[in-house]
Design a protein around this motif. Structure first.
Motif, PDB file in Angstrom:
ATOM      1  N   PHE A  31      -1.759   1.729  -9.114  1.00 49.94           N
ATOM      2  CA  PHE A  31      -1.851   0.280  -8.970  1.00 49.94           C
ATOM      3  C   PHE A  31      -2.755   0.028  -7.775  1.00 49.94           C
ATOM      4  O   PHE A  31      -2.411   0.325  -6.638  1.00 49.94           O
ATOM      5  N   LEU A 137       0.983  -7.809  -4.608  1.00 48.59           N
ATOM      6  CA  LEU A 137       1.730  -6.595  -4.910  1.00 48.59           C
ATOM      7  C   LEU A 137       2.959  -6.850  -5.781  1.00 48.59           C
ATOM      8  O   LEU A 137       3.468  -5.923  -6.421  1.00 48.59           O
ATOM      9  N   ALA A 140       3.039  -5.583  -9.427  1.00 46.50           N
ATOM     10  CA  ALA A 140       3.387  -4.209  -9.822  1.00 46.50           C
ATOM     11  C   ALA A 140       4.694  -4.184 -10.607  1.00 46.50           C
ATOM     12  O   ALA A 140       4.893  -3.350 -11.494  1.00 46.50           O
ATOM     13  N   ILE A 154       0.619   3.461  -5.419  1.00 44.61           N
ATOM     14  CA  ILE A 154       0.328   2.106  -4.957  1.00 44.61           C
ATOM     15  C   ILE A 154      -0.754   2.187  -3.891  1.00 44.61           C
ATOM     16  O   ILE A 154      -0.581   2.830  -2.854  1.00 44.61           O
ATOM     17  N   MET A 169       4.006  -2.147   0.331  1.00 45.60           N
ATOM     18  CA  MET A 169       3.646  -1.014  -0.506  1.00 45.60           C
ATOM     19  C   MET A 169       4.803  -0.022  -0.604  1.00 45.60           C
ATOM     20  O   MET A 169       5.105   0.498  -1.680  1.00 45.60           O
ATOM     21  N   VAL A 172       7.538  -1.491  -2.870  1.00 46.04           N
ATOM     22  CA  VAL A 172       7.176  -1.388  -4.279  1.00 46.04           C
ATOM     23  C   VAL A 172       7.278   0.058  -4.759  1.00 46.04           C
ATOM     24  O   VAL A 172       7.849   0.343  -5.817  1.00 46.04           O
ATOM     25  N   ALA A 173       6.728   0.974  -3.960  1.00 48.13           N
ATOM     26  CA  ALA A 173       6.752   2.389  -4.340  1.00 48.13           C
ATOM     27  C   ALA A 173       8.180   2.881  -4.528  1.00 48.13           C
ATOM     28  O   ALA A 173       8.488   3.614  -5.478  1.00 48.13           O
ATOM     29  N   ALA A 180       3.353   5.182  -2.090  1.00 45.58           N
ATOM     30  CA  ALA A 180       2.314   4.367  -1.486  1.00 45.58           C
ATOM     31  C   ALA A 180       1.261   5.302  -0.913  1.00 45.58           C
ATOM     32  O   ALA A 180       1.579   6.203  -0.139  1.00 45.58           O
TER      33      ALA A 180
END
Length: 217
Positions: A31, A137, A140, A154, A169, A172-173, A180
């Motif tokens: 991503f 972000l 994602a 990411i 990041m 999200v990861a 990330a």
């Protein structure tokens, strides 16, 4: 994350290409978020389709058509990052990139001239509107519903040095069971250890890239 079942071993995704179905490993899906020269490759009426939208890129031609020629895109992080990826593919391809451009040439301007420097860390981090529209972000998280898989890497080149971006990041990861990918531009790595790196690099959801760092053996 909801919607994914436990799976042991490598997971394969299938994407319909122009002439065939392409298979890839889920762990190879990246991503990539940043800025792109969309005003040079898309007419005004089509640009909204390339701002805070997820675009799948697998070939160099797709990258240039969607986000501009890197030779003419100084200051824009997405063409630069994709160009670097394609230059290192050694004929094996770069895998699947889900690319999100947050640069809007109608919004990010200096004296009416589109200016990628006007993009802020808040644009990269993104959010969720009252109407449920995600940006940055946050996009994602919607990849599974849209494509049937989550990204596992990411990337936010040129923006990941900002603490808030890096923290997002990592969040999200962690949630998509990925990593990330963080560029470190001023650090020393001692032996095989990580040395004095920022942002808790030993987290399992972080992969450190060292394009400008030195190594003490």
């Amino acid at each position: 994350m909801a919607g994914e079942n436990y799976h042991h071993g490598p997971e394969i995704i299938r994407i319909q290409g122009e002439s065939a179905v392409v298979t890839d490993s889920k762990m190879a899906v990246a991503f990539l978020i940043g800025t792109a020269l969309i005003q040079d490759v898309h007419p005004v009426g089509e640009r909204a389709d390339y701002v805070n939208k997820q675009i799948i890129i697998r070939r160099r031609e797709e990258a240039v058509a969607a986000f501009g020629d890197p030779a003419e895109a100084a200051g824009y992080s997405i063409p630069e990052a994709l160009h670097a990826a394609f230059n290192k593919d050694e004929g094996f391809g770069i895998g699947t990139y889900i690319v999100v451009n947050v640069f809007d040439p109608a919004v990010h301007v200096t004296a009416t001239v589109p200016d990628p420097a006007k993009v802020t860390s808040a644009d990269i981090i993104g959010g969720i509107s009252v109407g449920g529209v995600r940006t940055g972000l946050e996009l994602a998280y919607t990849c599974y519903n849209k494509f049937g898989f989550f990204p596992r890497q990411i990337l936010a080149p040129r923006f990941d040095a900002v603490v808030g971006v890096r923290q997002k990041m990592l969040e999200v990861a962690g949630n998509v069971k990925g990593r990330a990918i963080v560029d470190v531009t001023a650090a020393t790595v001692q032996g095989c250890g990580h040395g004095p790196l920022p942002a808790r690099p030993r987290q399992p959801t972080t992969a450190i890239m060292l394009p400008h760092s030195t190594v003490d053996r």
